[in-house]
Design an enzyme around this catalytic site. Structure first.
Site, short mmCIF file in Angstrom:
data_model
loop_
_atom_site.label_atom_id
_atom_site.label_comp_id
_atom_site.label_asym_id
_atom_site.label_seq_id
_atom_site.Cartn_x
_atom_site.Cartn_y
_atom_site.Cartn_z
N ARG A 1 -50.98 2.70 -1.95
CA ARG A 1 -52.20 2.75 -1.13
C ARG A 1 -52.95 4.08 -1.30
O ARG A 1 -54.17 4.12 -1.21
CB ARG A 1 -51.80 2.54 0.34
N ILE B 1 -61.22 1.67 4.59
CA ILE B 1 -60.05 0.91 4.14
C ILE B 1 -59.30 0.54 5.42
O ILE B 1 -59.04 1.40 6.26
CB ILE B 1 -59.17 1.72 3.16
N SER B 2 -59.00 -0.74 5.59
CA SER B 2 -58.43 -1.21 6.85
C SER B 2 -57.04 -0.64 7.09
O SER B 2 -56.30 -0.30 6.16
CB SER B 2 -58.34 -2.75 6.85
N GLN B 3 -56.69 -0.57 8.37
CA GLN B 3 -55.35 -0.20 8.83
C GLN B 3 -54.31 -1.06 8.09
O GLN B 3 -54.52 -2.27 7.92
CB GLN B 3 -55.33 -0.46 10.33
N PRO B 4 -53.19 -0.50 7.64
CA PRO B 4 -52.20 -1.28 6.89
C PRO B 4 -51.76 -2.57 7.59
O PRO B 4 -51.64 -3.62 6.95
CB PRO B 4 -51.02 -0.30 6.73
#
Length: 216
Positions: A35, A61-64
Site C-alpha cells: 500500500r 486513498i480509502s481507509q484499508p
C-alpha cells in the site's frame, strides 16, 4: 527485506480481521499488496494507518478497512470482468486485479490516471486498463461487466452503469448525500437493483454527468 511487511500484517490483524472481514482471498491480498507504493512520498509512513489519506487533486486513498469491505462485498471468485469508477491512486484497482480476471478503471483527473498507469506497469499488472473520462458514463464499449465498484460518493447509481452491469451482477458504492452516505451493495435483477444498505461512510464526491457537479 520489505520493512513494511510487519505494518501490513498489523493492519490486516487490527483493522480488517477485527472488524469482521472473512474472505480469505481478500485478506491475503491485503497482506501482500504494498500500500505504501500508492501514496505520496511525503506520507509514505502513514500508508497503513486506519484512515483515508490525501493523494492530491482533492482525492483520497480509502481507509484499508473500507477497501477490504468493498472488495469482499463484490464476491470475487477470479473470473470476473470488473469496472471501477474512480481510479485515484490505483490501490483498489490493484487489489481487484489480484482477485478478478480483468479490471477496467476510470479516472477523470489526468494526472492521477497517468500516475496509476505507471504504478501498474512497474508492479507488472497486465490485466488493468485505465480510462480518462467521466466515470458516471462508464465504459460502454467493454460492457457488460460482472461487477462494478464506485469509489466516490454518488447520489444514485448512474443509469449507464446499471445498464452496463450483467444480469445477476453486483455493484458496490457509497450512495447518499454529498457529505454523508451509506455503503450500498446491489444485485441486478431484471433492470432493477435489489439493494442492501450497510454502514455509514463519507467519500469524496463522484463528479460527472450522473453524479455531482464540480464545485471546485
Amino acid at each position: 527485506m520489505d520493512k513494511y511487511k510487519h505494518l501490513r500484517e498489523l493492519m490486516v490483524e487490527t483493522q480488517i480481521l477485527e472488524r469482521g472481514i472473512r474472505d480469505k482471498r481478500v485478506i491475503e491480498v491485503m497482506k501482500k499488496l504494498p500500500r505504501h507504493l500508492f501514496v505520496p512520498e511525503n506520507i509514505i509512513d502513514d500508508a497503513y494507518d486506519d484512515r483515508a489519506l490525501p493523494i492530491g487533486h482533492g482525492q483520497t486513498i480509502s481507509q484499508p478497512y473500507i477497501v477490504a469491505l468493498m472488495t469482499e462485498l463484490l464476491e470475487l471468485k477470479g473470473d470476473e470482468k470488473v469496472l471501477e469508477i474512480g481510479t485515484g491512486s490505483g490501490y483498489q484497482a490493484a487489489i481487484l486485479a489480484e482477485l478478478a480476471r480483468e479490471v477496467h478503471t476510470v479516472e477523470r483527473v489526468l494526472q492521477l490516471a497517468e500516475e496509476s498507469r505507471k504504478r501498474f506497469e512497474r508492479l507488472g499488472y497486465k490485466n488493468i486498463k485505465v480510462y480518462i473520462r467521466d466515470g458516471t458514463e462508464g465504459v460502454p464499449e467493454e460492457a457488460p461487466f460482472d461487477r462494478i465498484i464506485i469509489t466516490a460518493a454518488t447520489p444514485e447509481i448512474p443509469p449507464p452503469l446499471v445498464e452496463q452491469l450483467k444480469e445477476g451482477g453486483i455493484v458496490v458504492a457509497p450512495v447518499g448525500e454529498r457529505y454523508s452516505q451509506y455503503m450500498l451493495k446491489a444485485i441486478k435483477k431484471g433492470n432493477e437493483l435489489e439493494r442492501y444498505y450497510l454502514i455509514p461512510v463519507a467519500f469524496v464526491p463522484l463528479i460527472g454527468k450522473y453524479g455531482w457537479k464540480d464545485e471546485s
